[in-house]
Scaffold this motif. Structure first.
Motif, mmCIF file in Angstrom:
data_model
loop_
_atom_site.group_PDB
_atom_site.id
_atom_site.type_symbol
_atom_site.label_atom_id
_atom_site.label_comp_id
_atom_site.label_asym_id
_atom_site.label_seq_id
_atom_site.Cartn_x
_atom_site.Cartn_y
_atom_site.Cartn_z
ATOM 1 N N TYR A 255 0.826 -1.200 0.000
ATOM 2 C CA TYR A 255 0.000 0.000 0.000
ATOM 3 C C TYR A 255 0.862 1.252 0.000
ATOM 4 O O TYR A 255 0.593 2.218 -0.715
ATOM 5 N N SER A 256 1.961 1.195 0.767
ATOM 6 C CA SER A 256 2.851 2.363 0.838
ATOM 7 C C SER A 256 3.775 2.438 -0.382
ATOM 8 O O SER A 256 4.149 3.536 -0.826
ATOM 9 N N GLU A 257 4.171 1.289 -0.947
ATOM 10 C CA GLU A 257 5.093 1.293 -2.090
ATOM 11 C C GLU A 257 4.429 1.897 -3.335
ATOM 12 O O GLU A 257 5.071 2.634 -4.080
ATOM 13 N N ILE A 258 3.187 1.562 -3.561
ATOM 14 C CA ILE A 258 2.533 2.078 -4.764
ATOM 15 C C ILE A 258 1.950 3.457 -4.545
ATOM 16 O O ILE A 258 1.444 4.076 -5.490
ATOM 17 N N GLY A 259 2.050 3.947 -3.335
ATOM 18 C CA GLY A 259 1.527 5.275 -3.027
ATOM 19 C C GLY A 259 0.018 5.329 -3.121
ATOM 20 O O GLY A 259 -0.524 6.315 -3.662
ATOM 21 N N CYS A 260 -0.630 4.305 -2.583
ATOM 22 C CA CYS A 260 -2.085 4.231 -2.673
ATOM 23 C C CYS A 260 -2.720 5.342 -1.835
ATOM 24 O O CYS A 260 -2.322 5.611 -0.688
ATOM 25 N N THR A 261 -3.708 5.987 -2.399
ATOM 26 C CA THR A 261 -4.405 7.085 -1.726
ATOM 27 C C THR A 261 -5.834 6.740 -1.357
ATOM 28 O O THR A 261 -6.552 7.586 -0.809
ATOM 29 N N VAL A 262 -6.275 5.520 -1.680
ATOM 30 C CA VAL A 262 -7.644 5.090 -1.360
ATOM 31 C C VAL A 262 -7.687 4.751 0.134
ATOM 32 O O VAL A 262 -6.829 4.013 0.649
ATOM 33 N N GLU A 263 -8.693 5.282 0.791
ATOM 34 C CA GLU A 263 -8.810 5.078 2.250
ATOM 35 C C GLU A 263 -9.270 3.652 2.536
ATOM 36 O O GLU A 263 -10.164 3.114 1.886
ATOM 37 N N VAL A 264 -8.605 3.006 3.524
ATOM 38 C CA VAL A 264 -8.959 1.652 3.961
ATOM 39 C C VAL A 264 -10.112 1.751 4.936
ATOM 40 O O VAL A 264 -10.049 2.480 5.944
ATOM 41 N N SER A 265 -11.171 1.028 4.644
ATOM 42 C CA SER A 265 -12.384 1.128 5.479
ATOM 43 C C SER A 265 -12.147 0.585 6.880
ATOM 44 O O SER A 265 -12.561 1.185 7.867
ATOM 45 N N ASP A 266 -11.507 -0.578 6.986
ATOM 46 C CA ASP A 266 -11.247 -1.163 8.306
ATOM 47 C C ASP A 266 -9.854 -1.775 8.248
ATOM 48 O O ASP A 266 -9.613 -2.788 7.598
ATOM 49 N N LYS A 267 -8.910 -1.180 8.933
ATOM 50 C CA LYS A 267 -7.519 -1.581 8.860
ATOM 51 C C LYS A 267 -7.254 -2.889 9.590
ATOM 52 O O LYS A 267 -6.153 -3.434 9.505
ATOM 53 N N ARG A 268 -8.279 -3.428 10.256
ATOM 54 C CA ARG A 268 -8.078 -4.697 10.967
ATOM 55 C C ARG A 268 -8.274 -5.900 10.053
ATOM 56 O O ARG A 268 -7.867 -7.005 10.402
ATOM 57 N N TYR A 269 -8.946 -5.672 8.923
ATOM 58 C CA TYR A 269 -9.285 -6.804 8.062
ATOM 59 C C TYR A 269 -8.428 -6.777 6.781
ATOM 60 O O TYR A 269 -8.135 -5.722 6.201
ATOM 61 N N LYS A 270 -8.063 -7.973 6.338
ATOM 62 C CA LYS A 270 -7.224 -8.169 5.155
ATOM 63 C C LYS A 270 -7.966 -7.757 3.879
ATOM 64 O O LYS A 270 -7.389 -7.146 2.971
ATOM 65 N N ASP A 271 -9.260 -8.068 3.835
ATOM 66 C CA ASP A 271 -10.040 -7.746 2.641
ATOM 67 C C ASP A 271 -10.124 -6.241 2.404
ATOM 68 O O ASP A 271 -10.190 -5.789 1.252
ATOM 69 N N ALA A 272 -10.115 -5.442 3.483
ATOM 70 C CA ALA A 272 -10.178 -3.990 3.320
ATOM 71 C C ALA A 272 -8.924 -3.460 2.638
ATOM 72 O O ALA A 272 -8.992 -2.565 1.763
ATOM 73 N N TRP A 273 -7.766 -3.978 3.041
ATOM 74 C CA TRP A 273 -6.525 -3.575 2.371
ATOM 75 C C TRP A 273 -6.494 -4.013 0.883
ATOM 76 O O TRP A 273 -6.063 -3.253 0.009
ATOM 77 N N ILE A 274 -6.956 -5.220 0.607
ATOM 78 C CA ILE A 274 -6.961 -5.724 -0.785
ATOM 79 C C ILE A 274 -7.885 -4.873 -1.657
ATOM 80 O O ILE A 274 -7.547 -4.505 -2.794
ATOM 81 N N THR A 275 -9.052 -4.514 -1.136
ATOM 82 C CA THR A 275 -10.002 -3.699 -1.898
ATOM 83 C C THR A 275 -9.426 -2.317 -2.198
ATOM 84 O O THR A 275 -9.563 -1.805 -3.322
ATOM 85 N N ALA A 276 -8.748 -1.731 -1.251
ATOM 86 C CA ALA A 276 -8.161 -0.405 -1.466
ATOM 87 C C ALA A 276 -7.056 -0.446 -2.522
ATOM 88 O O ALA A 276 -6.970 0.426 -3.411
ATOM 89 N N ILE A 277 -6.188 -1.472 -2.435
ATOM 90 C CA ILE A 277 -5.097 -1.574 -3.418
ATOM 91 C C ILE A 277 -5.659 -1.822 -4.824
ATOM 92 O O ILE A 277 -5.189 -1.244 -5.824
ATOM 93 N N THR A 278 -6.669 -2.655 -4.942
ATOM 94 C CA THR A 278 -7.260 -2.976 -6.257
ATOM 95 C C THR A 278 -7.899 -1.738 -6.879
ATOM 96 O O THR A 278 -7.748 -1.474 -8.088
ATOM 97 N N LYS A 279 -8.642 -0.975 -6.094
ATOM 98 C CA LYS A 279 -9.255 0.238 -6.628
ATOM 99 C C LYS A 279 -8.212 1.233 -7.100
ATOM 100 O O LYS A 279 -8.372 1.889 -8.142
ATOM 101 N N TYR A 280 -7.140 1.364 -6.332
ATOM 102 C CA TYR A 280 -6.114 2.330 -6.710
ATOM 103 C C TYR A 280 -5.424 1.914 -8.022
ATOM 104 O O TYR A 280 -5.163 2.745 -8.885
#
Length: 394
Positions: A29-54
């Motif tokens: 998330y930090s390497e690609i400079g993702c700017t999409v907000e993660v809905s819930d940082k406790r769950y793995k799916d939230a991080w995957i959804t943010a990276i995919t959208k970006y």
């Protein structure tokens, strides 16, 4: 034109991201400079959804660059080469069967070659490919000769002579089996004749202006030779006959041409016309045969030949039999007999004095009286056999 989809960084697939831990997802998330907000940082799916959208938002649609001058010139050259190849591509060949032993091969309307059968004995490859009267190839079947023609026609080595304008093929008119003529637009260009005096293989000859220019074994080969030479422009030109030349000259000067012997009535019978033709032919030395009218000034018979033929006729041999034995046509024999009859002494008249017919050889009048003898011809008839004989027959 549709654009090309490209990415300026590493693309992570959905399945790849599922295999990563949350710590690794935070690092990506930090390497690609993702700017999409993660809905819930406790769950793995939230991080995957943010990276995919970006990653989806970073896909760029780029229009292809305008080709340079070199590329355009190369494309134009390729198109020109393709057009020229299509223009000079060989035409489809057509095979025309003249008879079972002779075939003519055409490219469009041009006769390029012909296939003929060699009748000589002890030959294992009897089929020939002939161009301008010369043998170019020999094989066992017609199909192999046709394959040879197709290959060499495609690469341009079969017949390098290719006229820009191909004239029409001459038409062959058969006057008889032994005499044929080649015409183009009703103009005679050559004659094909059988040589009766030649006992070798080359019986047929091509005659132009009373000169032999070619000789071969069959009339079909001579026909194809004349056709090919005429289309190539290498056939000698036939000069018009003297009568035709005079008529053409008179027409050019505006004179009116009249027939040689005009009939007094348009309703003349066929017998009168034939009698007139016969008299004119006999007057000028022409000979009327079964298959036409001929004039052969070089063909003369000696007095000895005439005497022998007339003796055979007087001894009871028919005109046809003399023709078979001596080779003199029966119409010529009829003419000789007529000429002989005109020179003979007429028979004595009926009012001759009885003393002249008394048989007295000392009488002066008997010396001029020819002795006439009459022969009776015995004819017998053999009837059909009535009695049958053989096994089981009585």
């Amino acid at each position: 034109m549709q654009g090309i989809l490209i990415m300026t960084y590493i693309i992570y697939g959905h399945q790849q991201l599922h295999l990563k831990s949350i710590a690794r997802l935070k690092q990506i998330y930090s390497e690609i400079g993702c700017t999409v907000e993660v809905s819930d940082k406790r769950y793995k799916d939230a991080w995957i959804t943010a990276i995919t959208k970006y990653q989806s938002s970073k896909v760029q649609k780029l229009t292809p660059a305008v080709p340079d001058e070199q590329t355009a010139a190369q494309a134009e050259l390729d198109g020109f080469i393709a057009a020229q190849a299509q223009a000079i591509a060989p035409e489809l060949l057509t095979t025309v069967e003249i008879n079972s032993n002779h075939y003519e091969i055409y490219a469009g309307k041009q006769l390029i070659t012909y296939i003929a059968y060699d009748h000589n004995e002890f030959i294992t490859q009897p089929w020939l490919v002939i161009i301008n009267g010369e043998e170019k190839f020999r094989d066992t079947t017609v199909a192999r000769c046709q394959r040879y023609i197709e290959w060499h026609h495609q690469d341009g080595t079969l017949n390098p002579f290719a006229p820009t304008e191909v004239p029409e093929v001459p038409q062959i008119s058969e006057l008889s089996f032994y005499d044929q003529e080649a015409f183009v637009n009703r103009e005679l260009i050559a004659g094909i004749f059988y040589d009766h005096d030649n006992y070798e293989n080359f019986y047929w000859r091509v005659i132009i202006n009373d000169k032999e220019i070619f000789r071969d074994t069959t009339s079909a080969r001579c026909h194809s030779y004349v056709k090919q030479q005429y289309q190539q422009g290498t056939l000698p030109m036939q000069e018009p006959f003297e009568e035709e030349a005079e008529e053409l000259l008179a027409l050019s000067e505006g004179e009116e041409i009249f027939p040689l012997h005009p009939t007094s009535s348009s309703c003349a019978t066929g017998n009168e016309i034939m009698a007139q033709i016969f008299n004119e032919c006999e007057k000028y030395g022409f000979e009327i045969l079964d298959d036409g009218i001929y004039y052969e000034p070089s063909r003369t018979y000696s007095n000895q030949m005439k005497e022998e033929c007339l003796k055979m006729y007087l001894n009871g041999m028919g005109f046809r039999g003399i023709e078979r034995v001596k080779g003199v046509h029966h119409t010529t024999m009829i003419t000789w007999v007529k000429q002989l009859g005109q020179t003979m002494v007429d028979a004595p008249s009926q009012d001759v004095h009885e003393g002249e017919l008394s048989g007295d050889r000392n009488h002066p009048g008997d010396r001029n009286i020819p002795l006439v003898g009459e022969l009776d011809e015995l004819e017998t008839f053999v009837g059909s056999k009535k009695i049958k004989s053989g096994c089981g027959q009585q």
